[in-house]
Structure formats: structure tokens, C-alpha cells
Design an enzyme around this catalytic site. Structure first.
Site, PDB file in Angstrom:
ATOM      1  N   CYS A 203      37.657  -9.440  20.836  1.00  0.00           N
ATOM      2  CA  CYS A 203      38.425  -8.545  21.693  1.00  0.00           C
ATOM      3  C   CYS A 203      38.030  -7.141  21.269  1.00  0.00           C
ATOM      4  CB  CYS A 203      39.924  -8.758  21.525  1.00  0.00           C
ATOM      5  SG  CYS A 203      40.919  -7.460  22.306  1.00  0.00           S
TER       6      CYS A 203
ATOM      7  N   CYS B  40      41.293  -4.420  21.529  1.00  0.00           N
ATOM      8  CA  CYS B  40      42.362  -4.441  20.515  1.00  0.00           C
ATOM      9  C   CYS B  40      42.001  -5.545  19.547  1.00  0.00           C
ATOM     10  CB  CYS B  40      43.758  -4.546  21.133  1.00  0.00           C
ATOM     11  SG  CYS B  40      43.969  -5.606  22.558  1.00  0.00           S
ATOM     12  N   SER B  41      42.732  -6.630  19.512  1.00  0.00           N
ATOM     13  CA  SER B  41      42.304  -7.754  18.680  1.00  0.00           C
ATOM     14  C   SER B  41      42.901  -9.042  19.222  1.00  0.00           C
ATOM     15  CB  SER B  41      42.720  -7.559  17.220  1.00  0.00           C
ATOM     16  OG  SER B  41      42.050  -6.455  16.657  1.00  0.00           O
ATOM     17  N   CYS B  42      42.873  -9.197  20.558  1.00  0.00           N
ATOM     18  CA  CYS B  42      43.437 -10.391  21.180  1.00  0.00           C
ATOM     19  C   CYS B  42      42.782 -11.631  20.580  1.00  0.00           C
ATOM     20  CB  CYS B  42      43.208 -10.368  22.679  1.00  0.00           C
ATOM     21  SG  CYS B  42      43.970  -8.955  23.496  1.00  0.00           S
TER      22      CYS B  42
END
Lengths: 218, 215
Positions: B115, B118-120
């Protein structure tokens, strides 16, 4: 917004340290920040898109601290901005006056299962899908100053639709308190050489999820 | 910088034990205190969230899904067709969230998940993401030079192997279905799931070698 968060394709961050064998939270306060995040979502203080936009709006030097640290920075701002506490209370570390009534009520043990399971972002279809699997599409060259989920590195490039996901909540409006405004969501796949030029790895394909307003027919 | 800096005396007054806490810890504690005092959250519920992510939701869920797919062709097909539906019975409390997609590694294609915005991450089946998944180096580079990044993980792919990088820019979440290691014929699901590493389900690793494991 063309913020520091949109880092796909950037250089300069060094190599990846591939080792992380735990624990889940490397410091106890990180777990506490996670819990605060789930609470604020569960009581209806803000939605996921508003939360992400809150992080993106941080000054870049705060964004670049660490994952949970930027969550904390975001909370301090959003809790005040949305009226859940005042700045003097954040500073004092205590409530100085009564809280407001959250849209979804107080967070209790009964809510744990609900918040540790992802919700659904699918909404009823508002119109027929404009694109089908196999269609070539152009990721629009757009640069909104506000929240969007179309990363810079695909803008202006052609790709192919590989999957349809139905209509989903549209982050670009949801983040701005302008409603869910559901839009068709597609997985669009790009050739590495289209994104990164002739020197790109010729075997590379990169896909993103793209909402219909991000795309134009080719 | 922050409002706290102007109110250190208040902090010391309100938290007598606070002298051992860092500035960050003090700020987190301030928010927790306010959430509880304002009646937004039950303190026990805050602790229960942390405990759930520490002990109940983790890559063991994904590992069992992969091992089942390796041993049950009908399940494998169901997983690749509709992973949300197929994975649900394996999730914490028998449920996983919507929009899960499983992508299968084959002889000529390797999948990697990221991701960049963001950091999905597929929390429901893998738990919370490791530090490297959230790192700026991984997020910035894996969409552009995945082979170089994979080398840093000790993964060397044949030159002709296609690499598909899946950037989770919306609420769709990906897990990689790695290839079953050779030499595991006849292994049970329980044995196989021990070979399924977290990184192999993100595409930055391969399943563990069967030598010395499982059987």
C-alpha cells in the site's frame, strides 16, 4: 493532495530492513494508539477516509516520524477539530468539561468483535459500470488539493481493467464530509515500462484500485 | 511544538509516576485519560482491543487458509474466486471482512502486495503489518524495483518470472497464495501450515523449506 504520503516510486528512503519477528506492538504505547484509533472509529467520531486525510495533512516532518507516532499526531488534532475534547484538555491530560454524545455511543467490551472485523464499503450500484474487464483506460492527470486515492505514479498513464469490485464509498468525498457518493471501483493494471520508462523491469505489472472518476476511456 | 510542551507542570502534577514516561507515552496517556473521563470508552475495552491484536488475529489465520488451498482443490478455486467468502470461516470469531482477494503464485508469475499511500494490509487474515511493510523504503520502492526489494528479503526470482505488484489503494485487500513447496506430498494441513510464513502471504518471502519441518 500531492503529499508526502503518496510515496510510490520515490527514491531516497534506503534499503528495506526485512526483519520483524514481533512483538505485534514494539512498545506498549503503540498498542494504546491502536486502541484509541478503533474507539474513535467505533463511536463514529470520524470514518476511515477522514482518518487517512488527517494523517496526510500532517506536516511532512511529522508524517516521517513513525507509523503510530503519526496516528498520535493526527488524533490530537482530529479530536479537537471534531469537538471531542478541547486543546486545553489535551494539554492538561484530563477532561476539564463533559464530553459530547458520540454518534454511535460509548465504546464498551461488547463492541470489540465489531471493531476488529472490517466493515463493508460496497454500496448499491448507482449507474451501470462505464468500463469492463479488458478495457484500456487512462488514469486521469488530476491533482486535487484534497484527499484522493489515485497515486501520482499512475496519473496520465494507460492501463487495463482486470477486475470490477462493484460500487464502493468514494474516499474523495467521504474524507471531506461530503458523503459516501458511491462509485464503481476497478483494479487497473499498468505495464512497468509505461510507468517507469524503457529501463523498467520488463516483467513488471503494477495494479491499483481506481474509482471510476479517476479514469477515462482510451 | 505541541500543546504539551507548555504544560509540563500540569502533567507532572497529574501523573506522579510520569517522570519515567517518554513525551510520546505521556501524550498517549493523556488521550486515553480524556477518552475514559469523557465517557467515550470503557477502559477494559481499550485493553481488550490490544489483547485481540496481540493474541487472536494474526498470520496463523492466513497460514491455515493457504494450507487448506494446498490440500483441497475445490477450496483453492473458491478462494481464488471469492476470497472474502472462502476465508470467512477461518477468521477470528468465524468472520473476515469484505473485499479480500487472493492472488496465486504460479511457475511464471509472482505476486507482491503493498500500500503505497498508507499501509493497508489484510488485517483479518494476517494480523497487523510488520514494521517493514509500513516502511517508507518498502512503500516507495516495491512498485518500481520489486526485484531489488525482494533481493533484500533474500528472494531471487528467475529473470523471466513476471512480477505483479498489487497496490492496495482502496478497501480491497490482497493475500498471496504461494506455491506449495515440493517434497510435501502427503502432508496434512496441520503440517503444511507450519511452512506458510507471513512474508510468503505478502509476496516478500517463500514458504519454509520442508526439510526439518512439519513431517
Amino acid at each position: 493532495m500531492n503529499g508526502i504520503h503518496d510515496m510510490g516510486g520515490m527514491d531516497g528512503f534506503g534499503s528495506v530492513d526485512p526483519v520483524d519477528t514481533g512483538p505485534v506492538f514494539h512498545e506498549a504505547w503503540e498498542g494504546d494508539v491502536m486502541a484509541i484509533s478503533r474507539v474513535m472509529g467505533a463511536i463514529g467520531a470520524w470514518n476511515i477516509d477522514q482518518g487517512r486525510y488527517g494523517i496526510e495533512m500532517l506536516p511532512p516532518q511529522l508524517y516521517l516520524t513513525s507509523y503510530y507516532r503519526r496516528w498520535l499526531e493526527r488524533f490530537e488534532r482530529a479530536i479537537v477539530a471534531r469537538g471531542y475534547a478541547d486543546a486545553d484538555e489535551i494539554a492538561a491530560g484530563h477532561a476539564l468539561r463533559p464530553g459530547k454524545t458520540p454518534p454511535k455511543g460509548k465504546f464498551t467490551l461488547a463492541d470489540i468483535e465489531r471493531v476488529t472485523r472490517r466493515g463493508s464499503f460496497t454500496r448499491p450500484e448507482t449507474a451501470p459500470a462505464r468500463f469492463a474487464v479488458g478495457d484500456r483506460v487512462l488514469a486521469r492527470n488530476i491533482h486535487p488539493k484534497t484527499h484522493t486515492r489515485l497515486p501520482r505514479y499512475v496519473r496520465g498513464h494507460e492501463g487495463v481493467v482486470v477486475r470490477l469490485h462493484g460500487c464502493h464509498v468514494f474516499p474523495d468525498t467521504e474524507a471531506m464530509d461530503q458523503g459516501e457518493n458511491p462509485q464503481w471501483l476497478y483494479t487497473v493494471q499498468f505495464d512497468g515500462r509505461d510507468l517507469w520508462g524503457a529501463d523498467s523491469d520488463p516483467t513488471l505489472k503494477v495494479s491499483v484500485e481506481a474509482f471510476e472518476p479517476y479514469l477515462e476511456p482510451v | 511544538m505541541t500543546a504539551h510542551d507548555h504544560h509540563d507542570h500540569d502533567h507532572d502534577h497529574h501523573h506522579d509516576e510520569a517522570s519515567d514516561l517518554s513525551e510520546t507515552e505521556l501524550r498517549v496517556r493523556a488521550l486515553q485519560t480524556i477518552l475514559i473521563e469523557k465517557g467515550y470508552a470503557d477502559p477494559a475495552a481499550l485493553d481488550a482491543i490490544v489483547e485481540t491484536y496481540e493474541t487472536k488475529i494474526g498470520p496463523h489465520i492466513g497460514a491455515r487458509i493457504v494450507a487448506r488451498a494446498w490440500t483441497d482443490p475445490a477450496f483453492r478455486q473458491a478462494l481464488l474466486t471469492d476470497a472474502s467468502k472462502a476465508a470467512a470461516p477461518f477468521g477470528h470469531q468465524g468472520e473476515t471482512g469484505d473485499h479480500l482477494v487472493a492472488v496465486e503464485n504460479t511457475a511464471d508469475r509472482h505476486n507482491v502486495v503493498v500500500c503505497t499511500l498508507c499501509s493497508c494490509y489484510p488485517w483479518d487474515v494476517l494480523g497487523l503489518p510488520p514494521v517493514w511493510y509500513k516502511s517508507f523504503a518498502y512503500r516507495s520502492r516495491v512498485v518500481k524495483e520489486p526485484r531489488a526489494v525482494l533481493t533484500e528479503f533474500g528472494v531471487a526470482l528467475p529473470d523471466q518470472t513476471q512480477i505483479h505488484v498489487w497496490d492496495s489503494t482502496a478497501e480491497v485487500r490482497y493475500m498471496v497464495l504461494p506455491a506449495r513447496p515440493p517434497g510435501t506430498e502427503g502432508w496434512t494441513e496441520e503440517q503444511l501450515m507450519k511452512l506458510v510464513t507471513r512474508d510468503s502471504m505478502i509476496g516478500t518471502g517463500m514458504p519454509a523449506s520442508p526439510e526439518g519441518a512439519g513431517a
